[in-house]
Scaffold this motif. Sequence first.
Motif, PDB file in Angstrom:
ATOM      1  N   LEU A 131       0.824  -1.207   0.000  1.00  0.00           N
ATOM      2  CA  LEU A 131       0.000   0.000   0.000  1.00  0.00           C
ATOM      3  C   LEU A 131       0.859   1.258   0.000  1.00  0.00           C
ATOM      4  O   LEU A 131       0.484   2.278  -0.587  1.00  0.00           O
ATOM      5  CB  LEU A 131      -0.927   0.001   1.221  1.00  0.00           C
ATOM      6  N   ASP A 132       2.012   1.195   0.646  1.00  0.00           N
ATOM      7  CA  ASP A 132       2.885   2.365   0.705  1.00  0.00           C
ATOM      8  C   ASP A 132       3.311   2.825  -0.685  1.00  0.00           C
ATOM      9  O   ASP A 132       3.528   4.018  -0.917  1.00  0.00           O
ATOM     10  CB  ASP A 132       4.125   2.060   1.550  1.00  0.00           C
ATOM     11  N   GLN A 133       3.423   1.898  -1.628  1.00  0.00           N
ATOM     12  CA  GLN A 133       3.831   2.261  -2.981  1.00  0.00           C
ATOM     13  C   GLN A 133       2.746   3.003  -3.751  1.00  0.00           C
ATOM     14  O   GLN A 133       3.008   3.569  -4.812  1.00  0.00           O
ATOM     15  CB  GLN A 133       4.246   1.009  -3.761  1.00  0.00           C
ATOM     16  N   LEU A 134       1.524   3.000  -3.228  1.00  0.00           N
ATOM     17  CA  LEU A 134       0.439   3.741  -3.869  1.00  0.00           C
ATOM     18  C   LEU A 134       0.424   5.210  -3.447  1.00  0.00           C
ATOM     19  O   LEU A 134      -0.325   6.009  -4.009  1.00  0.00           O
ATOM     20  CB  LEU A 134      -0.912   3.107  -3.523  1.00  0.00           C
ATOM     21  N   ALA A 135       1.247   5.552  -2.468  1.00  0.00           N
ATOM     22  CA  ALA A 135       1.278   6.929  -1.968  1.00  0.00           C
ATOM     23  C   ALA A 135       1.631   7.900  -3.090  1.00  0.00           C
ATOM     24  O   ALA A 135       2.623   7.728  -3.798  1.00  0.00           O
ATOM     25  CB  ALA A 135       2.286   7.052  -0.831  1.00  0.00           C
ATOM     26  N   GLY A 136       0.779   8.901  -3.270  1.00  0.00           N
ATOM     27  CA  GLY A 136       1.031   9.934  -4.261  1.00  0.00           C
ATOM     28  C   GLY A 136       0.759   9.538  -5.695  1.00  0.00           C
ATOM     29  O   GLY A 136       1.020  10.314  -6.617  1.00  0.00           O
ATOM     30  N   LYS A 137       0.212   8.339  -5.919  1.00  0.00           N
ATOM     31  CA  LYS A 137      -0.027   7.862  -7.276  1.00  0.00           C
ATOM     32  C   LYS A 137      -1.405   8.295  -7.786  1.00  0.00           C
ATOM     33  O   LYS A 137      -2.357   8.454  -7.015  1.00  0.00           O
ATOM     34  CB  LYS A 137       0.049   6.333  -7.328  1.00  0.00           C
ATOM     35  N   ALA A 138      -1.488   8.447  -9.095  1.00  0.00           N
ATOM     36  CA  ALA A 138      -2.776   8.660  -9.760  1.00  0.00           C
ATOM     37  C   ALA A 138      -3.313   7.289 -10.151  1.00  0.00           C
ATOM     38  O   ALA A 138      -2.720   6.586 -10.965  1.00  0.00           O
ATOM     39  CB  ALA A 138      -2.604   9.538 -10.991  1.00  0.00           C
ATOM     40  N   ILE A 139      -4.438   6.902  -9.546  1.00  0.00           N
ATOM     41  CA  ILE A 139      -4.986   5.555  -9.701  1.00  0.00           C
ATOM     42  C   ILE A 139      -6.228   5.589 -10.582  1.00  0.00           C
ATOM     43  O   ILE A 139      -7.027   6.524 -10.521  1.00  0.00           O
ATOM     44  CB  ILE A 139      -5.336   4.966  -8.320  1.00  0.00           C
TER      45      ILE A 139
END
Length: 247
Positions: A131-139
């Motif tokens: 989940l940490d790798q989703l930080a700041g991502k455009a999903i």
Amino acid sequence: MAAVSYLPIKPLIIWMSISGSLFAVDKDNSRILLPEIEGWASPKGEGFASELLDAVVKLQSLQVSLSYFPLKRVLLYFKQDPLSCFFGGDLKTLAAIDDFFKKTPLLESDPFLVTHYYAYTLAAQPKISSLDQLAGKAIGTLRGNDFIATKSGPKARRITYYNSTTALINSLKKGRIEVVIHPFPNKKSLTGDLNVDRSFSLWAIRERLLCRDTDNNRALIESFNVGLKKVKAQKIYQRVYDKNFMQ
């Protein structure tokens, strides 16, 4: 908190029948709503859900009508039509995002599949394994998958909801989003040029036939459960699964 955006959809005109149902259908038949998603279900009868349901309907001689819509509309129509059923839903997951599924008496079949939602990136980008790798991502995800925001939303920069799988993938390839969250089948034709860590599942959904509580739908659920056992015993289930989920 992540920003949320929706791509525009055309306005809908919904006709009410005299019975109070959204759809003018025979009360003796159950209406099953299926989300039209590539690899899952389509009006042409293609996809795992369409083919599995067709096999059960034929074995059990079920009297049902089938309707296909984008996922968001399926959920809307299911909530508004007191005679309907929804093929492919997890009551626990739906109840977490919509009080309707907590407060409304609903029937559910035995589970017919566990669907995993994974995070996909372009092949040149790192795999998403936490989940940490989703930080700041455009999903990006499909319209109707509002539960995505309950887990990934606080970390994401933006979540955009799309009307189709094709639009979702095109947006990823054009750089409009960085991550796609979707339960793609494990087939190269769909995911061959995408990166995914299948050991990291954001959601595991136990798919069922969900129905509004009516006498006809109670009989439908019972017959569906019997038919599901038959298609598994006759290895029809495995053939449908392999065709749609295995390369």
